[in-house]
Design an enzyme around this catalytic site. Structure first.
Site, short mmCIF file in Angstrom:
data_model
loop_
_atom_site.label_atom_id
_atom_site.label_comp_id
_atom_site.label_asym_id
_atom_site.label_seq_id
_atom_site.Cartn_x
_atom_site.Cartn_y
_atom_site.Cartn_z
CB THR A 1 35.83 -56.69 -26.24
OG1 THR A 1 35.09 -55.58 -25.74
CG2 THR A 1 37.30 -56.33 -26.32
CG ASN B 1 34.10 -60.43 -24.68
OD1 ASN B 1 34.72 -60.25 -25.73
ND2 ASN B 1 33.61 -59.45 -23.95
CG ASP C 1 35.99 -53.34 -29.38
OD1 ASP C 1 35.61 -52.15 -29.42
OD2 ASP C 1 36.11 -53.97 -28.31
ZN ZN Z 1 35.04 -53.77 -26.46
#
Ligand code: ZN
Length: 537
Positions: free
Chosen positions: A78, A99, A334
């Site tokens: 993401t 992340n 994303d």
């Molecule tokens: Zn995501």
């Protein structure tokens, strides 16, 4: 019979029409850019559902449609994904390589770093972090417009902090994201009336249960129990929610509705699109990601979610139309996602499987440490699922070489690992200029490689190996691989009156920002961004 005069008038109109088509006047720039990031909206979901859309998605399908957009990097998570959308830069340049990542030299006990935190703030950890854009190495479009002194406003609202911050960047006029039970922002930021009202509405909403959604006819074929583990079955959910169940709230269209509503209220209150320059509004629609993680994207749950989002977007655009503002929409995702292997087995993918739990760097490091009688963690790996691995900098040069040799042998020999690349391997390759669907694995990894921040080596899973174990409650599915089900996402632009088209060739999400910059006549210097303008350039 038409009169001669009527024929002449008609003919002259035809000539004028032709001349206009040959040399179109450059349209005035739009006054507001609305960027919609639908979390985990894979190109595969877009392909499966586009025939059923009748609302907001159907409107967008009349615009410029790129069904093969690419989050071209390997680590399809993401934070890196959102960082590409409005910067025009790949994660290797945005610095948002995952992340999270490890920094063994960090000056705090917790060496895991969350992608958009400031770990130098005392008392923080990767679990109890202070949200910050400090790791983002590049400006967003909104940042650039503001730095140029255009008078533009830069606004973001999202279901996730990493989505809001990665799209707004360093200099947001308003930035709000969902946290636990309400929309929050950076400490000390004054709460505008729109946010106060949104939070009051959320409190009211969560104080009552959410009834199961009706099952649309087109979802009926997906209505099938898929057992994952004892007491875990997915596939037939209706996105109901108990009082106060915030996970089920996030995994339902009501979460996206709250983001869209707050975005609209800020458009009205701030008079976005009515100032001296083009304003930027980024909205992060996170619900589809939670639906995908909790239930997998192949059941009734995602079907209900996407058809509901289609209607929410229809409502959003109708209200936007009523403002009279000339706005352009750019919608993308994303990253994509992978369905649960248990359902994939029923649908022709008998080799789909879940990863076994022996890959985390901490486990591998502990075993190598035992063999070599070394103290300390030996290897650091990201707890959020990044494939990067860091060797303990406290080791001697000789110990380090031996640890690297053993770690590479372990990962290269693992049945779930497709490839392992050291930082030297990655530094030796260039990101290619060829279309992203033709890239090799090392080229994909290189696009997300930050020489200062990335690990000593990285490992990539084989295709159709899902990085989520069956008992990883509440999640049953996920993303993050270098394969196209996770890399390929739709990219769609829409503006009232534009001539729509569909381009099946592969493009990249880093192309969105330079395309929007060209649309509003904002100059970018050569080399400023990794992407390129796609149309109207
Ligand atoms: Zn995501």
């Amino acid at each position: 019979m038409p009169s001669l005069k009527a024929l002449i008038v008609a003919a002259s109109f035809a000539i004028v029409g032709t001349a206009a088509a040959q040399t179109p006047a450059q349209p005035a720039p739009p006054k507001l850019i609305v960027t919609l990031a639908v979390d985990q909206f894979s190109a595969d979901l877009f392909a499966a559902y586009r025939q059923y859309f009748t609302g907001g998605f159907a409107r967008l399908l009349t615009g410029a449609v790129f069904p093969s957009g690419y989050q071209s990097h390997a680590n399809t998570e993401t934070c890196p994904g959102h960082s590409t959308i409005l910067t025009g830069a790949r994660p290797g340049r945005t610095g948002i390589i995952g992340n999270g990542w490890s920094d063994p030299r960090a000056k705090r006990d917790d060496k895991d770093i969350y992608c958009l935190e400031d770990e130098t703030i005392a008392g923080t950890s990767s679990r109890k972090y202070v949200v910050s854009p400090v790791h983002l190495r590049v400006p967003t479009l909104g940042d650039r417009l503001k730095a140029a002194g255009t008078g533009a406003r830069n606004v973001a609202v999202s279901g996730k902090d990493r989505s809001a911050v990665a799209m707004a960047g360093h200099n947001a006029d308003e930035i709000w994201w969902w946290s636990r039970t309400q929309f929050v922002s950076y400490a000390g930021r004054a709460e505008p009336p729109a946010v106060t009202a949104a939070n009051a509405a959320l409190k009211q909403l969560l104080s009552a249960p959410r009834a199961p959604s009706d099952l649309p006819d087109v979802c009926r074929a997906r209505d099938r129990d898929i057992p994952i583990a004892p007491k875990i079955t997915v596939g037939r959910g209706r996105l109901a929610r108990d009082v106060g169940d915030t996970l089920r709230h996030q995994a339902s269209p009501e979460a996206d509705a709250s983001v869209l509503d707050l975005g609209l209220q800020l458009v009205k209150d701030m008079k976005l699109g009515q100032g001296p320059a083009t304003d930027v509004l980024a909205l992060g629609l996170s619900a589809s990601d939670y639906v995908g993680h909790v239930f997998g994207p192949g059941g009734t749950e995602m079907c209900i979610q996407l058809l509901a989002l289609d209607q929410l977007l229809a409502k959003f655009f109708t209200v936007m139309d009523a403002t009279g503002i000339d706005y352009v929409v750019a919608l993308t995702a994303d990253h994509g996602g992978q369905d649960v292997p248990e359902r994939n087995h029923l649908h022709g993918a008998s080799d789909a499987q879940r990863v076994v739990g022996d890959l985390p760097a901490a486990k591998v490091g502990a075993e190598i440490g035992k063999q070599l009688k070394l103290k300390g963690p030996v290897l650091y790996g990201d707890p959020f699922g990044v494939g990067d691995v860091w060797i303990d900098p406290a080791l001697s040069k000789r110990q380090r070489a031996e640890v690297l040799k053993r770690a590479l042998a372990f990962y290269r020999g693992h049945r779930h690992v497709a490839a392992v690349f050291t930082r030297e391997d990655l530094l030796a390759v260039q990101i290619p200029r060829s279309p992203p669907d033709e890239w090799t694995l090392i080229e994909r990894a290189r696009a997300g490689f930050d020489p200062e921040r990335s690990g000593d080596f990285t490992f990539l899973l084989r295709p159709r190996v899902l990085s989520v174990e069956a008992t990883s409650q509440p999640y049953t599915a996920g993303h993050g691989s270098p394969w196209d089900y996770d890399r390929r996402v739709p990219i769609v632009f829409w503006r009232k009156g534009m001539a729509g088209f569909e381009q099946p060739f592969a493009v990249e999400t880093v192309d969105i920002m330079p395309t929007l910059a060209a649309m509003i006549g904002f100059p970018l210097k050569p080399g400023d961004v990794d992407g390129r303008c796609l149309f109207g350039c």
